[in-house]
Design a protein around this motif. Sequence first.
Motif, PDB file in Angstrom:
ATOM      1  N   MET A  62       0.836  -1.200   0.000  1.00 41.07           N
ATOM      2  CA  MET A  62       0.000   0.000   0.000  1.00 41.07           C
ATOM      3  C   MET A  62       0.869   1.247   0.000  1.00 41.07           C
ATOM      4  N   ARG A  63       0.235   2.381  -0.337  1.00 40.21           N
ATOM      5  CA  ARG A  63       0.905   3.675  -0.292  1.00 40.21           C
ATOM      6  C   ARG A  63      -0.036   4.691   0.340  1.00 40.21           C
ATOM      7  N   ILE A  64       0.553   5.723   0.930  1.00 32.64           N
ATOM      8  CA  ILE A  64      -0.242   6.756   1.582  1.00 32.64           C
ATOM      9  C   ILE A  64       0.562   8.053   1.593  1.00 32.64           C
ATOM     10  N   VAL A  65      -0.107   9.160   1.345  1.00 30.01           N
ATOM     11  CA  VAL A  65       0.533  10.474   1.428  1.00 30.01           C
ATOM     12  C   VAL A  65       0.256  11.045   2.810  1.00 30.01           C
ATOM     13  N   ILE A  66       1.321  11.390   3.523  1.00 31.18           N
ATOM     14  CA  ILE A  66       1.211  11.842   4.910  1.00 31.18           C
ATOM     15  C   ILE A  66       1.704  13.269   5.043  1.00 31.18           C
ATOM     16  N   THR A  67       0.935  14.093   5.734  1.00 29.26           N
ATOM     17  CA  THR A  67       1.401  15.415   6.126  1.00 29.26           C
ATOM     18  C   THR A  67       1.463  15.468   7.636  1.00 29.26           C
ATOM     19  N   ASP A  68       2.665  15.614   8.170  1.00 25.89           N
ATOM     20  CA  ASP A  68       2.848  15.761   9.612  1.00 25.89           C
ATOM     21  C   ASP A  68       2.923  17.236   9.963  1.00 25.89           C
ATOM     22  N   LEU A  69       2.156  17.637  10.970  1.00 26.64           N
ATOM     23  CA  LEU A  69       2.215  19.003  11.482  1.00 26.64           C
ATOM     24  C   LEU A  69       3.162  19.040  12.675  1.00 26.64           C
ATOM     25  N   HIS A  70       3.936  20.121  12.773  1.00 27.54           N
ATOM     26  CA  HIS A  70       4.950  20.231  13.812  1.00 27.54           C
ATOM     27  C   HIS A  70       4.735  21.466  14.680  1.00 27.54           C
ATOM     28  N   GLU A  71       5.174  21.343  15.906  1.00 28.80           N
ATOM     29  CA  GLU A  71       5.036  22.426  16.873  1.00 28.80           C
ATOM     30  C   GLU A  71       5.897  23.628  16.492  1.00 28.80           C
ATOM     31  N   ASN A  72       7.139  23.357  16.124  1.00 26.21           N
ATOM     32  CA  ASN A  72       8.106  24.441  15.956  1.00 26.21           C
ATOM     33  C   ASN A  72       8.771  24.473  14.587  1.00 26.21           C
ATOM     34  N   SER A  73       8.183  23.803  13.615  1.00 24.95           N
ATOM     35  CA  SER A  73       8.750  23.807  12.266  1.00 24.95           C
ATOM     36  C   SER A  73       7.625  23.603  11.254  1.00 24.95           C
ATOM     37  N   PRO A  74       7.889  23.870   9.971  1.00 21.57           N
ATOM     38  CA  PRO A  74       6.830  23.764   8.954  1.00 21.57           C
ATOM     39  C   PRO A  74       6.318  22.336   8.805  1.00 21.57           C
ATOM     40  N   PRO A  75       5.094  22.170   8.291  1.00 18.66           N
ATOM     41  CA  PRO A  75       4.571  20.832   8.005  1.00 18.66           C
ATOM     42  C   PRO A  75       5.450  20.123   6.981  1.00 18.66           C
ATOM     43  N   GLN A  76       5.478  18.792   7.051  1.00 16.42           N
ATOM     44  CA  GLN A  76       6.249  17.984   6.112  1.00 16.42           C
ATOM     45  C   GLN A  76       5.307  16.993   5.439  1.00 16.42           C
ATOM     46  N   THR A  77       5.310  16.972   4.101  1.00 12.44           N
ATOM     47  CA  THR A  77       4.478  16.042   3.340  1.00 12.44           C
ATOM     48  C   THR A  77       5.366  15.056   2.593  1.00 12.44           C
ATOM     49  N   PHE A  78       5.050  13.776   2.709  1.00 12.73           N
ATOM     50  CA  PHE A  78       5.848  12.739   2.064  1.00 12.73           C
ATOM     51  C   PHE A  78       4.956  11.540   1.751  1.00 12.73           C
ATOM     52  N   THR A  79       5.455  10.666   0.895  1.00 15.51           N
ATOM     53  CA  THR A  79       4.728   9.447   0.531  1.00 15.51           C
ATOM     54  C   THR A  79       5.344   8.249   1.240  1.00 15.51           C
ATOM     55  N   SER A  80       4.497   7.482   1.909  1.00 17.10           N
ATOM     56  CA  SER A  80       4.946   6.288   2.622  1.00 17.10           C
ATOM     57  C   SER A  80       4.499   5.045   1.864  1.00 17.10           C
ATOM     58  N   HIS A  81       5.436   4.130   1.622  1.00 13.45           N
ATOM     59  CA  HIS A  81       5.139   2.860   0.965  1.00 13.45           C
ATOM     60  C   HIS A  81       5.353   1.729   1.962  1.00 13.45           C
ATOM     61  N   LYS A  82       4.426   0.792   1.999  1.00 12.05           N
ATOM     62  CA  LYS A  82       4.557  -0.374   2.875  1.00 12.05           C
ATOM     63  C   LYS A  82       4.417  -1.651   2.062  1.00 12.05           C
ATOM     64  N   THR A  83       5.276  -2.598   2.362  1.00 21.52           N
ATOM     65  CA  THR A  83       5.243  -3.898   1.704  1.00 21.52           C
ATOM     66  C   THR A  83       4.452  -4.883   2.556  1.00 21.52           C
ATOM     67  N   LYS A  84       3.547  -5.601   1.931  1.00 18.08           N
ATOM     68  CA  LYS A  84       2.692  -6.534   2.657  1.00 18.08           C
ATOM     69  C   LYS A  84       3.427  -7.836   2.931  1.00 18.08           C
ATOM     70  N   ARG A  85       3.457  -8.250   4.194  1.00 18.07           N
ATOM     71  CA  ARG A  85       4.019  -9.553   4.575  1.00 18.07           C
ATOM     72  C   ARG A  85       2.933 -10.624   4.547  1.00 18.07           C
ATOM     73  N   ARG A  86       1.809 -10.295   5.179  1.00 20.13           N
ATOM     74  CA  ARG A  86       0.647 -11.178   5.201  1.00 20.13           C
ATOM     75  C   ARG A  86      -0.544 -10.281   5.542  1.00 20.13           C
ATOM     76  N   ASP A  87      -1.733 -10.840   5.634  1.00 16.81           N
ATOM     77  CA  ASP A  87      -2.925 -10.039   5.887  1.00 16.81           C
ATOM     78  C   ASP A  87      -2.729  -9.150   7.121  1.00 16.81           C
ATOM     79  N   GLY A  88      -2.869  -7.835   6.924  1.00 22.33           N
ATOM     80  CA  GLY A  88      -2.824  -6.881   8.028  1.00 22.33           C
ATOM     81  C   GLY A  88      -1.438  -6.566   8.558  1.00 22.33           C
ATOM     82  N   VAL A  89      -0.409  -7.182   8.024  1.00 21.41           N
ATOM     83  CA  VAL A  89       0.951  -6.978   8.528  1.00 21.41           C
ATOM     84  C   VAL A  89       1.850  -6.493   7.392  1.00 21.41           C
TER      85      VAL A  89
END
Length: 210
Positions: A75-102
């Motif tokens: 799966m893939r997901i675009v994430i924007t993290d908001l920070h207390e003392n620095s600008p937001p960071q947007t990046f794409t996270s990729h995950k490789t499936k091992r088995r159902d749900g993992v």
Amino acid sequence: MLALRNILWISLLMLAIGIEINQAKKCKIPENNEDIDWDKVKNDWYMVLHTNDEIMKKDVIGAKFQNISNTNEGMRIVITDLHENSPPQTFTSHKTKRRDGVYYGKKSEEQAFLASHTLTPDGGTNDKAKKIDDALFNGDILSLCDEKNFLVNAFCSLSDEWVVWVAFPTLNPTIHQISLMWNKLIEKGIIVQLYPSKTVENPELMESLK
């Protein structure tokens, strides 16, 4: 106010359950889990609850998840993290499936990705947060999602404690949505104390991204 009442309710529930269940139970990803069709997880999702780990309790005050989809590897997901003392960071996270749900997290070399969790506002490195990242990208990640009410990512820290990040399709989840999430955690043997992201109490911080 409704969101705050929801958070208070779930906190009290977890406290009561924690008294009865041994919280020293070893952190272990369950063997049998449900498959997730990520193409059905529509719209935007928001980080609402977390275990107040070194990543979440320092500079990260909230997160927004978008464009979730299946890939050939997982799966893939675009994430924007908001920070207390620095600008937001947007990046794409990729995950490789091992088995159902993992899944297995793939660490990106995107500067936004590297900065989002472990870099401090002054350009240094948060070593404690880096240990959370090391666990995140060197072990299995349990994903729990019913495709419309809750999205949970849970993994074991290097000190063998659960790290749990919970998102909902709203910053103001209903009691029903929180109950579904919590029941799923109990089913998987995950008993943790969860804390609200700062964007729950200050939704205008997230709305500024629109």
